[in-house]
Design a protein around this motif. Structure first.
Motif, mmCIF file in Angstrom:
data_model
loop_
_atom_site.group_PDB
_atom_site.id
_atom_site.type_symbol
_atom_site.label_atom_id
_atom_site.label_comp_id
_atom_site.label_asym_id
_atom_site.label_seq_id
_atom_site.Cartn_x
_atom_site.Cartn_y
_atom_site.Cartn_z
ATOM 1 N N VAL A 85 0.814 -1.219 0.000
ATOM 2 C CA VAL A 85 0.000 0.000 0.000
ATOM 3 C C VAL A 85 0.852 1.276 0.000
ATOM 4 C CG1 VAL A 85 -1.991 -1.124 1.080
ATOM 5 C CG2 VAL A 85 -0.242 -0.078 2.528
ATOM 6 N N GLY A 86 2.126 1.108 -0.194
ATOM 7 C CA GLY A 86 3.066 2.221 -0.227
ATOM 8 C C GLY A 86 4.458 1.650 -0.399
ATOM 9 N N PRO A 87 5.491 2.496 -0.285
ATOM 10 C CA PRO A 87 6.857 1.988 -0.411
ATOM 11 C C PRO A 87 7.162 1.001 0.721
ATOM 12 C CG PRO A 87 6.816 4.391 -0.433
ATOM 13 C CD PRO A 87 5.447 3.944 -0.084
ATOM 14 N N VAL A 88 7.531 -0.219 0.357
ATOM 15 C CA VAL A 88 7.792 -1.261 1.354
ATOM 16 C C VAL A 88 9.153 -1.025 1.997
ATOM 17 C CG1 VAL A 88 8.256 -3.726 1.677
ATOM 18 C CG2 VAL A 88 6.340 -2.993 0.258
ATOM 19 N N GLU A 89 9.168 -1.118 3.312
ATOM 20 C CA GLU A 89 10.410 -1.028 4.078
ATOM 21 C C GLU A 89 10.515 -2.269 4.948
ATOM 22 O OE1 GLU A 89 10.877 2.675 6.201
ATOM 23 O OE2 GLU A 89 9.939 3.801 4.559
ATOM 24 N N LEU A 90 11.478 -3.134 4.625
ATOM 25 C CA LEU A 90 11.695 -4.347 5.408
ATOM 26 C C LEU A 90 12.517 -4.026 6.646
ATOM 27 C CD1 LEU A 90 12.723 -6.829 2.566
ATOM 28 C CD2 LEU A 90 10.448 -6.489 3.542
ATOM 29 N N SER A 91 12.195 -4.680 7.744
ATOM 30 C CA SER A 91 13.040 -4.527 8.932
ATOM 31 C C SER A 91 14.373 -5.221 8.656
ATOM 32 C CB SER A 91 12.355 -5.132 10.159
ATOM 33 O OG SER A 91 12.292 -6.539 10.037
ATOM 34 N N ASP A 92 15.381 -4.902 9.439
ATOM 35 C CA ASP A 92 16.716 -5.460 9.223
ATOM 36 C C ASP A 92 16.722 -6.980 9.274
ATOM 37 O OD1 ASP A 92 17.829 -2.981 8.860
ATOM 38 O OD2 ASP A 92 18.455 -2.760 10.948
ATOM 39 N N LYS A 93 15.982 -7.573 10.188
ATOM 40 C CA LYS A 93 16.008 -9.037 10.315
ATOM 41 C C LYS A 93 15.412 -9.717 9.088
ATOM 42 C CE LYS A 93 11.775 -9.511 13.009
ATOM 43 N NZ LYS A 93 11.200 -10.013 14.228
ATOM 44 N N ILE A 94 14.477 -9.061 8.408
ATOM 45 C CA ILE A 94 13.906 -9.635 7.187
ATOM 46 C C ILE A 94 14.834 -9.368 6.008
ATOM 47 C CG2 ILE A 94 11.973 -9.575 5.570
ATOM 48 C CD1 ILE A 94 10.227 -8.740 7.950
#
Length: 157
Positions: A85-94
């Motif tokens: 639904v917008g720019p995806v930001e993965l967490s560091d662990k992912i």
């Protein structure tokens, strides 16, 4: 402490650690003279570790007197659809590929022993997030499941 008490406490703790869903809507499927009708409920939740991914789950909700009192066990029928639904930001662990499957949503579907879960997998090779929904019980689960994949695409404005 008895095994039953330990299971109840564990279930409550695990349920509190996952994402919270909001009800989007519902439809009645079976009229019940006493208590609420059987329903299909549609809920939305945002992935707690991935910014701008929202999942929608439809699930059966048992009505009647037992359902109204929270004593009924819901069926294992559920469907899932997840979207960017917008720019995806993965967490560091992912982003580092450390996530082999993580529970991102959990909902109790019986008084104590059954729950609906959503597990997220990261397919690093294809740059996609996969969401698997299924029900499980302390003794035995259900093979019924649903799957949704979200390709991680650049967000164009």
């Amino acid at each position: 402490m008895t095994m039953r008490k330990l299971l109840i406490i564990t279930s409550v703790i695990l349920t509190s650690l996952s994402a919270r869903a909001e009800v989007v809507g519902s439809v009645d499927t079976v009229f019940k003279m006493f208590g609420p009708d059987h329903k299909i409920i549609v809920e939305a939740f945002d992935d707690p570790d991935v910014k701008n991914v929202t999942c929608y789950i439809s699930r059966a909700k048992t009505g009647g007197i037992k359902g109204g009192l929270g004593l009924a066990e819901d069926t294992s029928d559920a469907a899932i659809s997840c979207q960017q639904v917008g720019p995806v930001e993965l967490s560091d662990k992912i982003a580092q590929g450390k996530s082999e499957g993580e529970v991102v949503f959990r909902k109790r579907t019986s008084l104590v022993f059954k729950k609906l879960q959503v597990v997220r997998f990261y397919d690093q090779r294809r740059n996609a997030l996969i969401y698997l929904s299924y029900s499980d019980k302390v003794v035995d689960g259900s093979p019924k499941n649903a799957l949704s994949a979200v390709p991680i695409m650049p967000w164009n404005k």
